[in-house]
Design a protein around this motif. Sequence first.
Motif, short mmCIF file in Angstrom:
data_model
loop_
_atom_site.label_atom_id
_atom_site.label_comp_id
_atom_site.label_asym_id
_atom_site.label_seq_id
_atom_site.Cartn_x
_atom_site.Cartn_y
_atom_site.Cartn_z
N LYS A 674 29.14 52.12 21.04
CA LYS A 674 28.83 51.27 19.88
C LYS A 674 28.42 49.86 20.28
CE LYS A 674 31.07 49.43 15.74
NZ LYS A 674 32.34 49.36 14.99
N GLU A 675 29.19 49.26 21.22
CA GLU A 675 28.94 47.86 21.58
C GLU A 675 27.66 47.66 22.38
OE1 GLU A 675 33.08 48.55 20.63
OE2 GLU A 675 31.78 49.45 22.16
N TRP A 676 27.16 48.74 23.00
CA TRP A 676 26.01 48.60 23.89
C TRP A 676 24.70 49.08 23.27
CZ3 TRP A 676 28.84 51.24 28.57
CH2 TRP A 676 29.78 50.34 29.09
N ALA A 677 24.76 49.85 22.22
CA ALA A 677 23.56 50.47 21.65
C ALA A 677 22.51 49.40 21.34
CB ALA A 677 23.92 51.25 20.39
N GLY A 678 21.35 49.55 21.95
CA GLY A 678 20.25 48.62 21.73
C GLY A 678 20.45 47.24 22.34
N ASN A 679 21.47 47.08 23.20
CA ASN A 679 21.77 45.77 23.78
C ASN A 679 21.76 45.88 25.30
OD1 ASN A 679 22.73 43.27 24.54
ND2 ASN A 679 24.48 43.27 23.14
N TRP A 680 20.57 45.74 25.89
CA TRP A 680 20.45 45.87 27.34
C TRP A 680 21.28 44.82 28.07
CZ3 TRP A 680 19.70 48.76 31.31
CH2 TRP A 680 19.46 48.18 32.56
N ASP A 681 21.35 43.62 27.55
CA ASP A 681 22.11 42.56 28.21
C ASP A 681 23.58 42.95 28.36
OD1 ASP A 681 19.90 40.97 28.50
OD2 ASP A 681 20.24 39.83 26.64
N ALA A 682 24.14 43.61 27.33
CA ALA A 682 25.53 44.03 27.40
C ALA A 682 25.72 45.11 28.46
CB ALA A 682 26.01 44.53 26.03
N VAL A 683 24.73 46.03 28.55
CA VAL A 683 24.79 47.08 29.57
C VAL A 683 24.74 46.46 30.97
CG1 VAL A 683 23.52 49.05 30.55
CG2 VAL A 683 23.75 48.81 28.08
N TRP A 684 23.77 45.58 31.16
CA TRP A 684 23.60 44.94 32.47
C TRP A 684 24.84 44.12 32.82
CZ3 TRP A 684 21.15 45.83 36.61
CH2 TRP A 684 20.90 44.84 37.56
N ASP A 685 25.43 43.49 31.84
CA ASP A 685 26.63 42.69 32.05
C ASP A 685 27.78 43.57 32.54
OD1 ASP A 685 27.89 40.10 31.87
OD2 ASP A 685 29.08 40.92 30.22
N ASN A 686 27.89 44.77 31.97
CA ASN A 686 28.97 45.68 32.39
C ASN A 686 28.74 46.21 33.81
OD1 ASN A 686 30.37 48.65 32.30
ND2 ASN A 686 31.45 47.16 31.01
N ILE A 687 27.47 46.47 34.14
CA ILE A 687 27.15 46.90 35.51
C ILE A 687 27.52 45.80 36.50
CG2 ILE A 687 25.24 47.43 37.08
CD1 ILE A 687 23.93 48.94 34.74
N LEU A 688 27.18 44.55 36.15
CA LEU A 688 27.51 43.42 37.04
C LEU A 688 29.02 43.22 37.15
CD1 LEU A 688 24.75 40.80 36.12
CD2 LEU A 688 24.83 42.34 38.08
N LEU A 689 29.74 43.50 36.07
CA LEU A 689 31.20 43.41 36.12
C LEU A 689 31.76 44.42 37.12
CD1 LEU A 689 34.03 42.58 35.10
CD2 LEU A 689 33.72 44.19 33.20
N ARG A 690 31.28 45.65 37.04
CA ARG A 690 31.73 46.67 37.98
C ARG A 690 31.35 46.29 39.42
NH1 ARG A 690 32.40 51.88 35.18
NH2 ARG A 690 32.14 51.50 32.94
N THR A 691 30.16 45.71 39.56
CA THR A 691 29.71 45.24 40.87
C THR A 691 30.66 44.18 41.42
OG1 THR A 691 27.40 45.66 40.28
CG2 THR A 691 27.79 44.12 42.09
#
Length: 762
Positions: A674-691
Amino acid sequence: MADSTDKNMFSYETLRQGEDNILKIDCENNMRVPSIEDDEVYMSKAAEFLIENPGVTKIVFSQKRDYEYDYAQTSMVSEIAHLYNQLVKSRDVFSYENLKGYGEADKRYNEIHNAVFNMMKKDPVGCYVSLKRILRQENIALDKSANSIIIEGHKKYITLLQYILQLLDNTKLITILKPFMPGHKVGDREIYRKVFTPSIKPDFMFTKLMATYPKNAVELDSYTVGNTEVVIFELPDNIQYLYHITPPEFKLEEEEYELLDLARNIMAEHKPEKQEFVDPERMREVFHNVGHNLIEELANYHNVKLTPDKIEELTQILIRYTVGFGLIEILLADPKVQDITINSPMGQIPMFMVHQDFGDCRTNILPSVSDGDSWASKLRLISGRPLDEANPVLDTEIEIPGIANARVGVIGPPLDPSGIAYAFRRHRDKPWTLPLFIKNDMLTPLAAGILSFIIDGSRTMLIAGTRSAGKTSLLGSLMVEIMRKYRIITVEDTLELPTTSLRKMGYNIQPMKVASALAKGSSEVPADEGIRTTLRLGDSCLIIGEVRSKEAKALYEAMRVGALANVVAGTIHGDSPYGVFDRVVNDLDVPRTSFKATDIIVVANPIKSADGLHKWRRITQITEVRKHWEDDPLREGGFVDLMKYNSKTDMLEPSDELINGDSELLKAIAGNVKEWAGNWDAVWDNILLRTKIKETILAVAEKEKNFDLLEAPFIIQCNDQFHRISDKVKDKKGNLDSDTIFFEWNEWLKREVRKTKMKNGE
């Protein structure tokens, strides 16, 4: 077989073993250690027995240990022996009557008889040097002589000396040692050490060891594995390094060897059955207890005093050479050993191995034909699979409790016409993890972050690569990224995935073993049936050890009929995304449209240095498979790299598509949240968090010099906490705020590191 005994209590027999005719000399009644190079008596006796047995290819002296001289060394002694025999047969030339015609008969008879008939068998170099010196003296005397009769005597004697020296000059031993003869003192045997070095094995073993260090070699590294000394040498005449071991069984006292030999003979009366090999840990425990008591009793009976530590050491050696795999276990105990290969014909070729730091190495271990037969029998029992002329290939695995697990490949006749050959691939004691791969430069923190995100996104994934690229290890590290709340089913024909370790760490995991693609008429379930069975075992992540045959169709069926509720992943041979497509569609006959069920292809390949001497494992591509193509995904843009290896920087670098958010796969994962749908910045932010989390774990481990923090038990805790904290922050803030998640996770990490230090008393 022939037997003989001489007055000095040397007895021998000749044995046929494979292509070798072996002269085995029993030296039990002799006090001196058998050594052609160090002892003139042993060289002389060997020469005598070789005259009686002209076809011998190896000499073995037996005295608690077996001291074996290979074909090259044996042929040098044999050449001298048969030259001596030739001269004996022409003894009239050296008779006193014949030498009287040369003048000074007494002197010449004594000196030539001493050199040829006394020295040649036991000290051929001394014989050669003595004859050279006699020749020099005769030439000097000839120059000084005026009497024609005396001159004629000198010339005849010089001709005889030159004849014998010419015969010796034609032998390989003298040819090799001639450069070292200037200044040689007759009787000094140090010179023989330049050509004679036996391989050694105790009586209770089949395997032989080249025990001495190689001459003119450069020591590159040394360390110990348990009680075993390991030294890595650079050899002057070979591009391969030498991995030289000195295990404890080669450093025992004579009375300890006798105890082990007695214990082994007693324990050999019990032949382990198949059911005993089912639980290796239990079997070893039973044999350990029996062996420990047996050695203790034998020591008491023979009045040999042993410390508890020594009894334990002897017990471990006994287990290795009864129910175990001998020196193979010593190699597998070294965490830096990756692969071991044993080629046929055995007894003539050393083992080879791949070392973590030094790459391809030869070893100082020479396995025998008996070793090969013994290992084959045990592997048949362990695997329940045949190994015979109708089934010349065996693929299985072994578990050596407390040491290591390994995959084993065996080939025998008629596929291998010269005997049996083995390949052991050592599995890491603990599962690999993404932070460990970051430390070893196989992937970058960003790649680890993306793979973690994809695993949590329940995608289908193939890990591709060439042989020894690290595919299975990488797949194991991705299993560590799966949350422990999900069930995992693994399907393998040879058990390599870390299922046992993960089960012990709390995973809900069910391994399935299926028939090998190479097996014929096996009672095991075929791989495709095994995969289809998983669909009836409930909602589970599906992990396939290797996709190599008709199970590929079943795997894609699983992908297409709804297994996507969880991760589906496997390994496959292929050096590029298109190589995987080509193999799956054209070789394994999966329909093109079915291949679209693949979401991501991760390619791992070895990278070589320009000189070809060094090799490193790297992930070279992370590629998503798009769905809008019909015939050729390469030509129609079906493959989009998210990351690609740059050989100039030796880094896996993000593509423009990834940086710009042009990834249908990552967007599809986001569409289910829900929080990421249509929000690439949120997706990229989560990937960077895991990184950032993966980077931080490695940084803390390096700072604390505690690399246990990179191992699976701690990484699983880190992953669990990441998911718990993410869920808590989401409930509290209404979104997955990366800064808050990282702050709370990092505080937890600091507390855990402090606890670890306190526990270790730091």
